[in-house]
Design an enzyme around this catalytic site. Structure first.
Site, mmCIF file in Angstrom:
data_model
loop_
_atom_site.group_PDB
_atom_site.id
_atom_site.type_symbol
_atom_site.label_atom_id
_atom_site.label_comp_id
_atom_site.label_asym_id
_atom_site.label_seq_id
_atom_site.Cartn_x
_atom_site.Cartn_y
_atom_site.Cartn_z
ATOM 1 C CG ASN A 11 71.079 54.708 39.476
ATOM 2 O OD1 ASN A 11 71.452 55.222 38.507
ATOM 3 N ND2 ASN A 11 70.320 53.441 39.066
ATOM 4 C CD1 TRP A 12 72.814 60.656 41.940
ATOM 5 C CD2 TRP A 12 73.513 62.262 40.421
ATOM 6 N NE1 TRP A 12 73.465 61.760 42.637
ATOM 7 C CE2 TRP A 12 73.887 62.597 41.646
ATOM 8 C CE3 TRP A 12 73.764 62.900 39.413
ATOM 9 C CZ2 TRP A 12 74.869 63.588 42.053
ATOM 10 C CZ3 TRP A 12 74.583 63.993 39.758
ATOM 11 C CH2 TRP A 12 75.235 64.477 41.007
ATOM 12 C CE LYS A 13 66.661 54.547 39.771
ATOM 13 N NZ LYS A 13 65.408 53.721 39.927
ATOM 14 C CD GLU A 100 65.236 52.053 36.571
ATOM 15 O OE1 GLU A 100 66.081 52.915 36.254
ATOM 16 O OE2 GLU A 100 64.534 51.875 37.737
ATOM 17 C CD GLU A 169 69.520 48.075 42.347
ATOM 18 O OE1 GLU A 169 69.419 48.945 43.130
ATOM 19 O OE2 GLU A 169 69.223 47.992 41.066
ATOM 20 N N GLY A 175 62.276 51.716 43.555
ATOM 21 C CA GLY A 175 61.392 53.045 43.047
ATOM 22 C C GLY A 175 59.849 52.767 43.690
ATOM 23 N N GLY A 234 68.604 54.972 44.964
ATOM 24 C CA GLY A 234 68.080 55.712 43.820
ATOM 25 C C GLY A 234 67.455 57.001 44.238
HETATM 26 C C1 PEP Z 1 67.928 51.658 42.037
HETATM 27 O O1 PEP Z 1 67.206 52.182 41.019
HETATM 28 O O2 PEP Z 1 69.040 51.073 41.789
HETATM 29 C C2 PEP Z 1 67.177 51.923 43.251
HETATM 30 C C3 PEP Z 1 67.715 51.187 44.099
HETATM 31 O O3 PEP Z 1 66.208 52.899 43.170
HETATM 32 P P1 PEP Z 1 65.287 53.429 44.553
HETATM 33 O O4 PEP Z 1 66.495 53.408 45.577
HETATM 34 O O5 PEP Z 1 64.893 54.697 44.084
HETATM 35 O O6 PEP Z 1 64.513 52.276 44.815
#
Ligand code: PEP
Length: 254
Positions: A11-13, A100, A169, A175, A234
């Site tokens: 997930n590049w966001k 998010e 999640e 994050g 992420g």
């Molecule tokens: C996400 O945003 O789905 C995620 C898992 O982020 P991160 O790996 O940065 O915690």
């Protein structure tokens, strides 16, 4: 039943640019010349880069997806992206209900389910995110919160859950650098699988990912758990080397 082949989803966001994306994907593709990944790989990228990723990843081991979808087919919905627009770029996965989006765009579970249904109708696999907040976790409400979310999903989608992906999640782990322990996640995933099946016995083939600060050092332990079918990654997916390490962590031979 847990899946035989793990699934690793990036997930590049809201990150990346043309140059960075090209370098990252080319680095991965180069690595796959000498190394055959043991897992399936998907990158969920910001909408403006779908065309670039489609052109760089067609006929490679890297599949691509989007990060959101509108429930409307077209019309006066400024800023939204319809399912047919995603189809124009051969998108095969879409993340729905990421925490998010739930937090900043106030998406409810019902709206998230409508998004999943929209995707499913067009043969796009929805990656449906669920998870508890830090406050709920600290108050020992994790199980109750997840059961409520998963019950709504199971009741609304029925056997279509088998064609979807659930991403657990915990919001406190996203994050933050704080990862849930492998045993904790394994237990949650078993609970989710059991709950889904109890609600509808036809839901017996669901893929359940874990997401929350997975990185090159903790990936192996998490991804080797029986009921963790893969990861939603992420920040570590923005670095080709780290992402490759996570991909390799699914390989029983490494
Ligand atoms: C996400 O945003 O789905 C995620 C898992 O982020 P991160 O790996 O940065 O915690």
């Amino acid at each position: 039943m847990p899946k035989q082949i793990k699934l690793i989803v990036a997930n590049w966001k809201m990150n990346g640019n043309l140059l960075h994306n090209e370098q990252l994907l080319n680095n991965l593709k180069k690595s796959f010349i000498n190394y055959q990944p043991a897992c399936k790989i998907v990158v969920c990228v910001p909408t403006p880069y779908l065309a670039q990723v489609q052109s760089l990843c067609t006929n490679t081991k890297i599949h691509w997806g989007a990060q959101d979808i509108s429930i409307h087919p077209k019309g006066a919905f400024t800023g939204e992206i319809s399912v047919s627009m995603l189809q124009d770029f051969n998108v095969s996965y879409v993340i729905v209900g990421h925490s998010e989006r739930r937090r900043y765009h106030h998406e409810s579970t019902i709206e998230v389910i409508q998004k999943a249904q929209t995707a499913l109708k067009s043969q796009i696999t929805p990656i449906i995110c669920i998870g508890e907040t830090l406050k709920e976790y600290q108050a020992n409400h994790t199980q109750a919160v997840l059961q409520k979310q998963i019950t709504t999903i199971a009741k609304q989608l029925g056997r279509e859950v088998n064609r979807s992906i659930i991403a657990y999640e915990p919001i406190w782990a996203i994050g933050t650098g704080k990862t849930a322990t492998p045993k904790y996640v394994q237990n949650i995933h078993t609970m989710l699988r059991t709950q889904l099946k109890n609600i509808n016995s036809e839901i017996d083939d669901v893929c359940i990912l874990y997401g929350g600060s997975i990185n090159a050092s903790n990936a192996k332990q998490l991804l080797s758990q029986k009921d963790i079918d893969g990861g939603l990654i992420g920040s570590a997916s923005l670095d080709s080397q780290q992402f490759l390490e996570i991909i390799k962590a699914t390989d029983p031979l490494i």
